[in-house]
Design a protein around this motif. Structure first.
Motif, PDB file in Angstrom:
ATOM      1  N   TYR A 119      -7.368   3.789  -8.331  1.00  0.00           N
ATOM      2  CA  TYR A 119      -6.752   4.363  -7.141  1.00  0.00           C
ATOM      3  C   TYR A 119      -7.696   5.365  -6.494  1.00  0.00           C
ATOM      4  O   TYR A 119      -8.612   5.888  -7.126  1.00  0.00           O
ATOM      5  CB  TYR A 119      -5.415   5.032  -7.477  1.00  0.00           C
ATOM      6  N   VAL A 153       1.752   6.798 -11.235  1.00  0.00           N
ATOM      7  CA  VAL A 153       0.696   6.136 -10.472  1.00  0.00           C
ATOM      8  C   VAL A 153       0.114   4.970 -11.266  1.00  0.00           C
ATOM      9  O   VAL A 153      -0.041   3.857 -10.738  1.00  0.00           O
ATOM     10  CB  VAL A 153      -0.404   7.148 -10.091  1.00  0.00           C
ATOM     11  N   ILE A 195       0.346   0.888 -10.336  1.00  0.00           N
ATOM     12  CA  ILE A 195      -0.822   0.011 -10.240  1.00  0.00           C
ATOM     13  C   ILE A 195      -0.639  -1.221 -11.113  1.00  0.00           C
ATOM     14  O   ILE A 195      -0.976  -2.346 -10.728  1.00  0.00           O
ATOM     15  CB  ILE A 195      -2.102   0.783 -10.624  1.00  0.00           C
ATOM     16  N   HIS A 230     -12.756   8.162  -6.128  1.00  0.00           N
ATOM     17  CA  HIS A 230     -12.240   6.869  -6.575  1.00  0.00           C
ATOM     18  C   HIS A 230     -12.109   6.921  -8.089  1.00  0.00           C
ATOM     19  O   HIS A 230     -13.103   7.001  -8.808  1.00  0.00           O
ATOM     20  CB  HIS A 230     -13.157   5.733  -6.124  1.00  0.00           C
ATOM     21  N   ASP A 265      -1.041  -0.984  -4.443  1.00  0.00           N
ATOM     22  CA  ASP A 265      -2.327  -0.396  -4.062  1.00  0.00           C
ATOM     23  C   ASP A 265      -2.062   1.069  -3.745  1.00  0.00           C
ATOM     24  O   ASP A 265      -1.426   1.393  -2.741  1.00  0.00           O
ATOM     25  CB  ASP A 265      -2.893  -1.135  -2.845  1.00  0.00           C
ATOM     26  N   VAL A 266      -2.538   1.982  -4.613  1.00  0.00           N
ATOM     27  CA  VAL A 266      -2.113   3.379  -4.559  1.00  0.00           C
ATOM     28  C   VAL A 266      -3.246   4.298  -4.108  1.00  0.00           C
ATOM     29  O   VAL A 266      -4.391   4.178  -4.560  1.00  0.00           O
ATOM     30  CB  VAL A 266      -1.597   3.837  -5.936  1.00  0.00           C
ATOM     31  N   THR A 267      -2.909   5.231  -3.216  1.00  0.00           N
ATOM     32  CA  THR A 267      -3.767   6.353  -2.829  1.00  0.00           C
ATOM     33  C   THR A 267      -2.965   7.632  -3.047  1.00  0.00           C
ATOM     34  O   THR A 267      -1.755   7.655  -2.801  1.00  0.00           O
ATOM     35  CB  THR A 267      -4.190   6.241  -1.355  1.00  0.00           C
ATOM     36  N   LYS A 297       0.848  -1.189   0.000  1.00  0.00           N
ATOM     37  CA  LYS A 297       0.000   0.000   0.000  1.00  0.00           C
ATOM     38  C   LYS A 297       0.893   1.251   0.000  1.00  0.00           C
ATOM     39  O   LYS A 297       1.719   1.437   0.893  1.00  0.00           O
ATOM     40  CB  LYS A 297      -0.927   0.012   1.216  1.00  0.00           C
TER      41      LYS A 297
END
Length: 408
Positions: free
Chosen positions: A63, A21, A25, A58, A30-32, A2
């Motif tokens: 992401y 980004v 992925i 979202h 798991d990208v925020t 993450k």
């Protein structure tokens, strides 16, 4: 794994972190993303967004996107920029933890073009989340502040240096976009390790291009295309001086694609100097650029002459290499080294209009098979050094090594 990415600039603003980004992925992260309200480069918040807005989105690419309020840049001026920068630091530091509550992250990754102070809320978040902190240094502070003339006061520059050292030394790893950045960053970073990780090329150059006419159709002739930010460090005065020297060659044209702080000045100068061989084409979406660059006879990258700029590799170099066209590099140092190593074009000293003119005429006189060979050499070098998928895999491996407590 993450990963939280902290960047003041993000989609729909056009920055390379957008595609990083997507590439992360693709390799299983798991990208925020924690970012502000889009307002670059016009200085006004984009339609559909509010300067005071905040919340979680979202994205369809897979992401989550957390936006915090900020004060827009406005239309120039140091005060407006400072307020813009500080507003992101404050809102990301205060609202970021609330928007990201109950979320755990392994790594917090800061994309750090100017200003480096956007890493401050990431330091706070890394402490709260007990996550590893990695910052990708895109610009040298305080050196770039002095080189661009943004800050001239020696006492202020010294205070900025103290802050930069504090930020660097609270990271678990620092990545730099140029090998020449390693010594000056390491001096300020203390025991924090520093590793070279270049900017990847644009994903658009690896995708099948749509059929039909390109967004911009170039006129017949020898078109030298400059694409990207039209700002103070791009030595645009030198480009116009070279264009004036090239007026006796009516088939040669300088095409400037992009926008920036010097756009209005360029329009005025082109009219004043009657440079009918200079075309100011305006700004186009990143996905339109492959079709535009493919029509160029040669691609131009230029920077002002200064120690800090000689350590920088402009991100447009990667796009140029991927385009498969000969490149003219009117710059010093690391950027010129990359071009010479690739065999993709010719270089000349920064801010030397006569040398730039000669470089243009040299390429114009070359046979087409030699120009094609340069373009192919550039594409090969791009695949070996700047391919987005390869660099995303490497970046994920670096994160894993940081988590394991190993030296990257």
């Amino acid at each position: 794994m993450k990963v939280l990415i902290v960047s003041q600039y993000f989609w729909p603003e056009a920055f390379r972190i957008n595609e990083v980004v997507l590439s992360l992925i693709e390799v299983g992260c798991d990208v925020t993303v924690l970012t502000g309200q889009p307002n670059y480069p016009q200085g006004e918040v984009f339609d559909g967004y509010r300067a005071a807005g905040f919340g979680v989105q979202h994205h369809e690419a897979g992401y989550s996107l957390c936006r915090v309020p900020l004060v827009p840049r406005g239309h120039g001026g140091a005060r407006g920029l400072v307020v813009n920068y500080l507003s992101f630091v404050l809102s990301a530091g205060l609202l970021g933890p609330w928007l990201l509550r109950k979320q755990r992250f392994d790594v917090i990754f800061v994309y750090a073009p100017s200003p480096i102070i956007q890493a401050i809320p990431a330091v706070w978040l890394a402490f709260i989340k007990r996550a590893k902190l990695v910052t990708w240094v895109q610009d040298l502070w305080p050196q770039s502040l002095e080189a661009t003339g943004f800050v001239r006061n020696r006492r202020v520059l010294a205070m900025v240096a103290v802050l930069v050292r504090w930020i660097y030394r609270r990271n678990d790893l620092l990545l730099v976009q140029s090998q020449a950045f390693i010594p000056p960053v390491q001096v300020m970073a203390g025991k924090t390790p520093v590793l070279y990780h270049p900017n990847p090329g644009e994903l658009a150059f690896g995708q099948t291009q749509p059929l039909g006419a390109p967004a911009l159709l170039l006129e017949p002739g020898f078109n030298v295309v400059f694409a990207g930010n039209l700002g103070t460090v791009q030595a645009l005065g030198t480009v116009l001086d070279a264009a004036e020297l090239l007026l006796p060659h009516p088939d040669v044209r300088m095409v400037l694609v992009g926008s920036g702080s010097r756009s209005e000045w360029l329009q005025q100068e082109v009219l004043r100097r009657q440079l009918d061989n200079v075309q100011l084409a305006g700004r186009y979406a990143p996905e339109a650029m492959p079709g535009i660059l493919a029509q160029a006879s040669a691609l131009l990258v230029s920077l002002v002459r200064s120690p800090i700029m000689s350590q920088t590799v402009p991100s447009k170099v990667q796009a140029y290499l991927a385009a498969g066209k000969p490149i003219i590099a009117s710059l010093d140092g690391e950027g010129a080294r990359v071009l010479e190593e690739s065999g993709a074009g010719v270089s000349c000293p920064a801010e030397d209009a006569v040398a730039l003119t000669q470089a243009v005429l040299r390429l114009r006189a070359m046979p087409s098979n030699e120009l094609q060979r340069m373009g192919e050499a550039g594409q090969l070098y791009y695949k070996q050094h700047f391919d987005p998928a390869v660099l995303a895999t490497r970046l994920a491996q670096i994160f894993s090594q940081v988590l394991a407590g190993k030296k990257a």
